[in-house]
Design a protein around this motif. Structure first.
Motif, PDB file in Angstrom:
ATOM      1  N   MET A   1       0.826  -1.198   0.000  1.00 41.27           N
ATOM      2  CA  MET A   1       0.000   0.000   0.000  1.00 41.27           C
ATOM      3  C   MET A   1       0.867   1.259   0.000  1.00 41.27           C
ATOM      4  SD  MET A   1      -3.063   0.909  -0.040  1.00 41.27           S
ATOM      5  CE  MET A   1      -4.061   2.290   0.248  1.00 41.27           C
ATOM      6  N   ARG A   2       2.051   1.181   0.596  1.00 47.57           N
ATOM      7  CA  ARG A   2       2.920   2.348   0.646  1.00 47.57           C
ATOM      8  C   ARG A   2       3.479   2.729  -0.718  1.00 47.57           C
ATOM      9  NH1 ARG A   2       7.007   2.264   5.747  1.00 47.57           N
ATOM     10  NH2 ARG A   2       5.383   2.623   7.263  1.00 47.57           N
ATOM     11  N   PRO A   4       2.301   2.374  -3.899  1.00 54.87           N
ATOM     12  CA  PRO A   4       1.405   3.161  -4.763  1.00 54.87           C
ATOM     13  C   PRO A   4       1.163   4.570  -4.218  1.00 54.87           C
ATOM     14  CG  PRO A   4       0.504   0.965  -4.448  1.00 54.87           C
ATOM     15  CD  PRO A   4       1.675   1.102  -3.525  1.00 54.87           C
ATOM     16  N   ALA A   5       1.083   4.723  -2.908  1.00 48.19           N
ATOM     17  CA  ALA A   5       0.868   6.047  -2.329  1.00 48.19           C
ATOM     18  C   ALA A   5       2.076   6.943  -2.570  1.00 48.19           C
ATOM     19  CB  ALA A   5       0.577   5.927  -0.836  1.00 48.19           C
ATOM     20  N   LEU A   6       3.276   6.409  -2.385  1.00 48.48           N
ATOM     21  CA  LEU A   6       4.483   7.193  -2.621  1.00 48.48           C
ATOM     22  C   LEU A   6       4.656   7.515  -4.107  1.00 48.48           C
ATOM     23  CD1 LEU A   6       7.016   5.501  -0.180  1.00 48.48           C
ATOM     24  CD2 LEU A   6       5.917   7.736   0.041  1.00 48.48           C
ATOM     25  N   THR A   8       2.232   7.882  -6.282  1.00 42.06           N
ATOM     26  CA  THR A   8       1.234   8.910  -6.579  1.00 42.06           C
ATOM     27  C   THR A   8       1.704  10.267  -6.074  1.00 42.06           C
ATOM     28  OG1 THR A   8      -0.523   7.265  -6.416  1.00 42.06           O
ATOM     29  CG2 THR A   8      -1.171   9.575  -6.286  1.00 42.06           C
ATOM     30  N   LEU A   9       2.278  10.317  -4.890  1.00 43.50           N
ATOM     31  CA  LEU A   9       2.792  11.563  -4.326  1.00 43.50           C
ATOM     32  C   LEU A   9       3.939  12.103  -5.177  1.00 43.50           C
ATOM     33  CD1 LEU A   9       2.774  13.640  -2.035  1.00 43.50           C
ATOM     34  CD2 LEU A   9       4.367  12.150  -0.812  1.00 43.50           C
TER      35      LEU A   9
END
Length: 82
Positions: A1-2, A4-6, A8-9
């Motif tokens: 999960m980390r 894809p979030a990173l 995207t950021l």
């Protein structure tokens, strides 16, 4: 999960950053060629108006005095370089 979030950021930060503006006029040359067309730009690499006119011949272009080299030109003349 980390991951894809990173990712995207990181993509958002790169997309939000604005490109740096390049300097339009070079203070090293007293004459600039202003080229017109789909892409309008300045070429400041001429030492005289006749030299610039040779490059402008047959093109949608105009030679102009470089406003940023005007002060430099006076300073060089005061030192007796000319």
């Amino acid at each position: 999960m980390r991951i894809p979030a990173l990712a995207t950021l990181a993509i958002a930060m790169i997309s939000a950053s604005a490109p740096a503006r390049a300097q339009t006029y070079s203070p090293d040359y007293p004459v600039c060629l202003h080229v017109y067309g789909p892409v309008t730009y300045y070429e400041c690499r001429y030492t005289s108006i006749p030299q610039c006119n040779q490059s402008a011949s047959g093109r949608a272009a105009q030679c102009v005095v470089n406003p940023y080299a005007a002060y430099q030109d006076r300073a060089v003349r005061k030192r007796g370089v000319y």
